[in-house]
Design a protein around this motif. Sequence first.
Motif, PDB file in Angstrom:
ATOM      1  N   GLY A  52      13.839  33.161   7.455  1.00 50.81           N
ATOM      2  CA  GLY A  52      13.144  33.894   6.372  1.00 50.81           C
ATOM      3  C   GLY A  52      12.050  34.954   7.019  1.00 50.81           C
ATOM      4  N   LEU A  53      11.139  34.325   7.744  1.00 46.42           N
ATOM      5  CA  LEU A  53      10.140  35.091   8.266  1.00 46.42           C
ATOM      6  C   LEU A  53      10.691  36.304   9.237  1.00 46.42           C
ATOM      7  CD1 LEU A  53       7.613  32.463   9.582  1.00 46.42           C
ATOM      8  CD2 LEU A  53       7.371  34.238   7.529  1.00 46.42           C
ATOM      9  N   ALA A  54      11.663  36.260  10.010  1.00 46.36           N
ATOM     10  CA  ALA A  54      12.387  37.261  10.658  1.00 46.36           C
ATOM     11  C   ALA A  54      12.942  38.323   9.703  1.00 46.36           C
ATOM     12  CB  ALA A  54      13.685  36.749  11.492  1.00 46.36           C
ATOM     13  N   ALA A  55      13.577  37.982   8.591  1.00 49.03           N
ATOM     14  CA  ALA A  55      14.201  39.095   7.720  1.00 49.03           C
ATOM     15  C   ALA A  55      13.139  39.678   7.099  1.00 49.03           C
ATOM     16  CB  ALA A  55      15.102  38.104   6.701  1.00 49.03           C
ATOM     17  N   ARG A  56      11.830  39.111   6.562  1.00 49.14           N
ATOM     18  CA  ARG A  56      10.650  39.869   6.242  1.00 49.14           C
ATOM     19  C   ARG A  56      10.184  40.745   6.897  1.00 49.14           C
ATOM     20  NH1 ARG A  56      11.464  34.987   3.419  1.00 49.14           N
ATOM     21  NH2 ARG A  56      10.996  34.930   1.122  1.00 49.14           N
ATOM     22  N   THR A  87      11.150  30.310   2.504  1.00 50.10           N
ATOM     23  CA  THR A  87      12.657  30.161   2.560  1.00 50.10           C
ATOM     24  C   THR A  87      13.438  30.492   1.213  1.00 50.10           C
ATOM     25  OG1 THR A  87      12.603  28.007   1.323  1.00 50.10           O
ATOM     26  CG2 THR A  87      12.520  27.768   4.127  1.00 50.10           C
ATOM     27  N   ARG A  88      12.937  31.247   0.567  1.00 47.29           N
ATOM     28  CA  ARG A  88      13.563  31.739  -0.741  1.00 47.29           C
ATOM     29  C   ARG A  88      14.537  32.881  -0.169  1.00 47.29           C
ATOM     30  NH1 ARG A  88       9.613  34.935  -3.591  1.00 47.29           N
ATOM     31  NH2 ARG A  88       8.506  32.780  -3.619  1.00 47.29           N
ATOM     32  N   GLY A  89      15.916  32.612  -0.689  1.00 47.08           N
ATOM     33  CA  GLY A  89      16.815  33.562  -0.141  1.00 47.08           C
ATOM     34  C   GLY A  89      17.427  33.384   0.949  1.00 47.08           C
ATOM     35  N   VAL A  90      17.409  31.926   1.542  1.00 48.75           N
ATOM     36  CA  VAL A  90      17.823  31.697   2.772  1.00 48.75           C
ATOM     37  C   VAL A  90      18.609  30.411   2.715  1.00 48.75           C
ATOM     38  CG1 VAL A  90      17.474  31.169   5.350  1.00 48.75           C
ATOM     39  CG2 VAL A  90      16.087  32.824   4.034  1.00 48.75           C
ATOM     40  N   LYS A  91      19.749  30.334   2.994  1.00 46.45           N
ATOM     41  CA  LYS A  91      20.725  28.989   3.248  1.00 46.45           C
ATOM     42  C   LYS A  91      21.337  28.833   4.468  1.00 46.45           C
ATOM     43  CE  LYS A  91      21.611  28.412  -1.621  1.00 46.45           C
ATOM     44  NZ  LYS A  91      20.348  29.132  -2.142  1.00 46.45           N
ATOM     45  N   VAL A  92      21.104  27.745   5.064  1.00 44.79           N
ATOM     46  CA  VAL A  92      21.820  27.745   6.261  1.00 44.79           C
ATOM     47  C   VAL A  92      22.523  26.375   6.620  1.00 44.79           C
ATOM     48  CG1 VAL A  92      19.836  28.801   7.515  1.00 44.79           C
ATOM     49  CG2 VAL A  92      19.926  26.084   7.300  1.00 44.79           C
ATOM     50  N   GLU A  93      23.438  26.452   7.335  1.00 42.30           N
ATOM     51  CA  GLU A  93      24.140  25.191   7.904  1.00 42.30           C
ATOM     52  C   GLU A  93      23.841  24.850   9.411  1.00 42.30           C
ATOM     53  OE1 GLU A  93      28.301  24.643   7.151  1.00 42.30           O
ATOM     54  OE2 GLU A  93      28.065  26.291   5.519  1.00 42.30           O
ATOM     55  N   VAL A 120      18.204  43.200   9.885  1.00 44.25           N
ATOM     56  CA  VAL A 120      18.082  41.959   9.642  1.00 44.25           C
ATOM     57  C   VAL A 120      18.639  40.980  10.359  1.00 44.25           C
ATOM     58  CG1 VAL A 120      18.190  40.403   7.637  1.00 44.25           C
ATOM     59  CG2 VAL A 120      17.173  42.415   7.097  1.00 44.25           C
ATOM     60  N   ARG A 121      20.078  41.395  10.412  1.00 39.97           N
ATOM     61  CA  ARG A 121      21.005  40.305  11.046  1.00 39.97           C
ATOM     62  C   ARG A 121      20.331  40.332  12.833  1.00 39.97           C
ATOM     63  NH1 ARG A 121      25.173  42.804   9.495  1.00 39.97           N
ATOM     64  NH2 ARG A 121      25.672  41.025   7.851  1.00 39.97           N
ATOM     65  N   GLU A 122      20.290  41.380  13.394  1.00 35.63           N
ATOM     66  CA  GLU A 122      19.736  41.318  14.710  1.00 35.63           C
ATOM     67  C   GLU A 122      18.388  40.551  14.734  1.00 35.63           C
ATOM     68  OE1 GLU A 122      17.977  44.980  17.706  1.00 35.63           O
ATOM     69  OE2 GLU A 122      20.097  45.402  16.586  1.00 35.63           O
ATOM     70  N   ASN A 123      17.638  40.691  13.934  1.00 38.15           N
ATOM     71  CA  ASN A 123      16.081  40.254  13.948  1.00 38.15           C
ATOM     72  C   ASN A 123      16.135  38.883  13.818  1.00 38.15           C
ATOM     73  OD1 ASN A 123      13.348  40.810  14.658  1.00 38.15           O
ATOM     74  ND2 ASN A 123      12.897  40.378  12.547  1.00 38.15           N
ATOM     75  N   VAL A 124      17.071  38.377  12.785  1.00 39.86           N
ATOM     76  CA  VAL A 124      17.098  36.835  12.516  1.00 39.86           C
ATOM     77  C   VAL A 124      17.896  36.312  13.439  1.00 39.86           C
ATOM     78  CG1 VAL A 124      18.484  35.375  11.018  1.00 39.86           C
ATOM     79  CG2 VAL A 124      17.159  37.145  10.183  1.00 39.86           C
ATOM     80  N   ILE A 125      19.046  36.637  14.189  1.00 39.72           N
ATOM     81  CA  ILE A 125      19.717  36.244  15.204  1.00 39.72           C
ATOM     82  C   ILE A 125      19.033  36.070  16.516  1.00 39.72           C
ATOM     83  CG2 ILE A 125      21.697  36.390  16.992  1.00 39.72           C
ATOM     84  CD1 ILE A 125      23.171  37.784  14.710  1.00 39.72           C
ATOM     85  N   ALA A 126      18.130  37.157  16.803  1.00 35.91           N
ATOM     86  CA  ALA A 126      17.261  36.971  18.084  1.00 35.91           C
ATOM     87  C   ALA A 126      15.991  35.639  17.825  1.00 35.91           C
ATOM     88  CB  ALA A 126      16.566  38.310  18.187  1.00 35.91           C
ATOM     89  N   ALA A 127      15.517  35.818  16.555  1.00 35.34           N
ATOM     90  CA  ALA A 127      14.554  34.946  16.324  1.00 35.34           C
ATOM     91  C   ALA A 127      14.997  33.447  16.376  1.00 35.34           C
ATOM     92  CB  ALA A 127      13.862  34.936  15.032  1.00 35.34           C
ATOM     93  N   VAL A 128      16.009  33.114  15.776  1.00 36.29           N
ATOM     94  CA  VAL A 128      16.574  31.752  15.638  1.00 36.29           C
ATOM     95  C   VAL A 128      17.254  31.238  16.972  1.00 36.29           C
ATOM     96  CG1 VAL A 128      18.595  30.482  14.774  1.00 36.29           C
ATOM     97  CG2 VAL A 128      17.289  31.775  12.941  1.00 36.29           C
ATOM     98  N   GLU A 129      17.972  32.122  17.707  1.00 37.28           N
ATOM     99  CA  GLU A 129      18.389  31.803  18.987  1.00 37.28           C
ATOM    100  C   GLU A 129      17.286  31.579  20.014  1.00 37.28           C
ATOM    101  OE1 GLU A 129      21.487  34.488  20.233  1.00 37.28           O
ATOM    102  OE2 GLU A 129      22.942  33.426  18.954  1.00 37.28           O
ATOM    103  N   ARG A 130      16.382  32.464  19.941  1.00 41.96           N
ATOM    104  CA  ARG A 130      15.104  32.130  20.863  1.00 41.96           C
ATOM    105  C   ARG A 130      14.208  30.975  20.611  1.00 41.96           C
ATOM    106  NH1 ARG A 130      10.034  33.825  19.797  1.00 41.96           N
ATOM    107  NH2 ARG A 130      10.875  35.148  18.107  1.00 41.96           N
TER     108      ARG A 130
END
Length: 161
Positions: A52-56, A87-93, A120-130
Amino acid sequence: MTDMTERNRTEGPDTTKESSQVGRKATLRGGGDPATRGRTAIADGVVEKIAGLAAREVVGVHAMGGGLSRTLGAVRDRVPGGSRAVTRGVKVEVGEVQTALDLEIVVDYGVSISDVADDVRENVIAAVERMTGLEVVEVNIAVSDVKLPDEEDEEPESRLQ
């Protein structure tokens, strides 16, 4: 006296250092790499907050979530003691080594939706994986609205001055 103490006294200071190192190695418990001595579980909420933070952070993202969730979230944000729903607008598994995410965003009018979605996709992937070490297998993005320049936000006005 023990044999080790006797040997240290007779062989001199150089061998004392080697003997003590050997002694320390013998006291290690479990053996092997510490990273293999347990498992780390990451809660869904942790990944949701990071995403959520990375997307914003991406320019062109006006808000997260659909209309109703944004309206309810805006009311909740104004309540004393309430916090911004990251976390508004974010769902994960989240699995043991992989995660998949679904994001719902509102973009600003005039921006390229495909460019914003890619960023958004690039920033979210980088933040979550890191931050988590999890492999992000997919990030699905749903654009639910476009914020027009002359539109008011859906947040209700406060009655307090």
